[in-house]
Write a protein that holds these residues in place. Structure first.
Motif, PDB file in Angstrom:
ATOM      1  N   GLU A 231       0.851  -1.190   0.000  1.00 30.13           N
ATOM      2  CA  GLU A 231       0.000   0.000   0.000  1.00 30.13           C
ATOM      3  C   GLU A 231       0.884   1.237   0.000  1.00 30.13           C
ATOM      4  OE1 GLU A 231      -3.081   0.269   2.998  1.00 30.13           O
ATOM      5  OE2 GLU A 231      -3.325  -1.911   3.054  1.00 30.13           O
ATOM      6  N   ILE A 232       0.382   2.287  -0.611  1.00 32.46           N
ATOM      7  CA  ILE A 232       1.020   3.595  -0.433  1.00 32.46           C
ATOM      8  C   ILE A 232      -0.059   4.648  -0.553  1.00 32.46           C
ATOM      9  CG2 ILE A 232       1.747   3.787  -2.870  1.00 32.46           C
ATOM     10  CD1 ILE A 232       4.290   5.283  -1.714  1.00 32.46           C
ATOM     11  N   GLY A 233       0.033   5.639   0.321  1.00 32.73           N
ATOM     12  CA  GLY A 233      -0.972   6.689   0.292  1.00 32.73           C
ATOM     13  C   GLY A 233      -0.376   7.965   0.839  1.00 32.73           C
TER      14      GLY A 233
ATOM     15  N   ALA B 169       6.318  -3.696   6.994  1.00 32.24           N
ATOM     16  CA  ALA B 169       6.929  -2.504   7.579  1.00 32.24           C
ATOM     17  C   ALA B 169       6.061  -1.317   7.193  1.00 32.24           C
ATOM     18  CB  ALA B 169       8.346  -2.316   7.056  1.00 32.24           C
ATOM     19  N   ARG B 170       5.759  -0.497   8.177  1.00 32.63           N
ATOM     20  CA  ARG B 170       5.036   0.744   7.915  1.00 32.63           C
ATOM     21  C   ARG B 170       6.073   1.861   7.783  1.00 32.63           C
ATOM     22  NH1 ARG B 170      -0.164   1.679   9.124  1.00 32.63           N
ATOM     23  NH2 ARG B 170      -0.194   0.030  10.680  1.00 32.63           N
ATOM     24  N   ILE B 171       6.069   2.507   6.631  1.00 31.59           N
ATOM     25  CA  ILE B 171       7.063   3.543   6.336  1.00 31.59           C
ATOM     26  C   ILE B 171       6.356   4.890   6.305  1.00 31.59           C
ATOM     27  CG2 ILE B 171       8.911   4.224   4.736  1.00 31.59           C
ATOM     28  CD1 ILE B 171       9.017   1.256   5.415  1.00 31.59           C
TER      29      ILE B 171
ATOM     30  N   GLU C 290       2.108   7.360   4.054  1.00 31.07           N
ATOM     31  CA  GLU C 290       2.806   6.162   4.485  1.00 31.07           C
ATOM     32  C   GLU C 290       2.678   5.047   3.467  1.00 31.07           C
ATOM     33  OE1 GLU C 290       0.955   5.456   8.379  1.00 31.07           O
ATOM     34  OE2 GLU C 290      -0.100   3.768   7.474  1.00 31.07           O
ATOM     35  N   ALA C 291       3.616   4.126   3.571  1.00 30.74           N
ATOM     36  CA  ALA C 291       3.631   2.957   2.696  1.00 30.74           C
ATOM     37  C   ALA C 291       3.705   1.710   3.567  1.00 30.74           C
ATOM     38  CB  ALA C 291       4.837   3.021   1.769  1.00 30.74           C
ATOM     39  N   LEU C 292       3.120   0.628   3.079  1.00 27.47           N
ATOM     40  CA  LEU C 292       3.263  -0.671   3.724  1.00 27.47           C
ATOM     41  C   LEU C 292       4.027  -1.573   2.770  1.00 27.47           C
ATOM     42  CD1 LEU C 292      -0.308  -1.339   5.223  1.00 27.47           C
ATOM     43  CD2 LEU C 292       1.716  -0.417   6.365  1.00 27.47           C
TER      44      LEU C 292
END
Lengths: 165, 140
Positions: B83-85, B116-118, B134-136
């Motif tokens: 995911e990315i948002g 990992a949550r970035i 954030e990105a997962l």
């Protein structure tokens, strides 16, 4: 925040009665040259986005779409609607480019998209809301991009807004 | 992209290699408009922008988003991105240089994967925050 009496001018341009509207599925071909050009503009250096041989060497059928290419597909769907004589979604919901901003964007990936894929996209007009007493007006659009054999590939959430003043 | 990052590579607090992009030129915006098929004239047509009461054209939010995505996938490989948002916090102007940062916030399990949550941001040369999100990313 209360209503700002000083704020004249256009308000509430989105057609809020379209909440719940779902587009007809739009079928799109993902073209290798287009995807490669998009990747190059972003400065992508991973060859899976631009080099067919490198992509195939990693087991992919063709070059891979960069993650944000899903937003391009959302835009292409509007183009295709116009081409086929339908009103594009941006027009259906009443987007006015003089005030329009992109508020948020989110993608969830269930699979990769490759050049040569035929994908189908449908979009739901999920919600409208306001902030700052109507000075900001939002719409939330949820899209699903899927492939006939591989199923859902990307789910997107796009928030657009009109800013008045 | 063969090597998949492990939980060792993605400890909370670890930073992704940062990525700078720009300065954003008018011709880049024209090219991005074409490449992304964006029909909004406010990014490429100064006459339109001025008629709408703006001082100039401004960059597509998705351009910064695309650069942030590139930073993340250069680090983890495109296949690992789940995911990315992001929220577009401020408009990016012509001539801005964008710098993207990413920091691992936490690692957690979901649906049999370690993610990992970035936290990701894009800032301009004068410290304006253009985008934050954030990105997962799935770890091996």
């Amino acid at each position: 925040m209360g209503d700002n009496a000083a704020s004249a001018g256009p308000r509430g341009l989105f057609k809020r009665e379209t909440k719940g509207f779902v587009t007809k599925p739009v079928r799109l071909q993902l073209e290798r040259g287009h995807m490669r050009f998009f990747a190059e503009i972003l400065g992508e250096t991973d060859p899976v986005f631009s080099d067919l041989i490198a992509a195939q060497a990693q087991g992919y059928p063709d070059i891979v779409a960069p993650p944000s290419f899903a937003a391009v597909i959302e835009t292409m769907a509007s183009e295709e609607q116009r081409r086929s004589g339908e009103r594009p979604l941006t027009e259906v919901i009443g987007c006015d480019f003089r005030h329009l901003l992109h508020g948020e964007q989110h993608f969830a990936y269930d699979g990769l998209m490759y050049a040569g894929d035929e994908v189908v996209i449908t979009t739901l007009v999920e919600d409208f809301f306001e902030k700052r007493g109507g000075m900001l007006e939002f719409v939330v659009l949820l899209s699903t991009i899927s492939h006939a054999e591989r199923g859902v590939l990307v789910r997107t959430r796009r928030t657009l807004l009109h800013r008045f003043g | 992209m063969e090597q998949i990052l492990s939980s060792e590579d993605a400890r909370p607090g670890s930073a992704l290699p940062e990525l700078s992009f720009g300065p954003i030129s008018r011709s880049l915006l024209a090219q991005y408009a074409g490449a992304s098929r964006d029909p909004d004239p406010v990014h490429i047509d100064i006459d339109f922008a001025r008629a709408a009461g703006l001082p100039d054209v401004f960059a597509h939010g998705m351009l910064s988003f695309g650069i942030v995505s590139r930073m993340v996938t250069q680090w983890c490989g495109v296949e690992q991105l789940r995911e990315i948002g992001a929220r577009f916090v401020a408009v990016t102007q012509v001539h801005d240089v964008i710098t993207c940062h990413g920091t691992v916030i936490e690692c957690f399990e979901r649906a049999g994967e370690t993610l990992a949550r970035i936290e990701v941001t894009a800032t301009t040369q004068d410290g304006r925050n253009a985008l934050s999100g954030e990105a997962l990313v799935a770890l091996g």
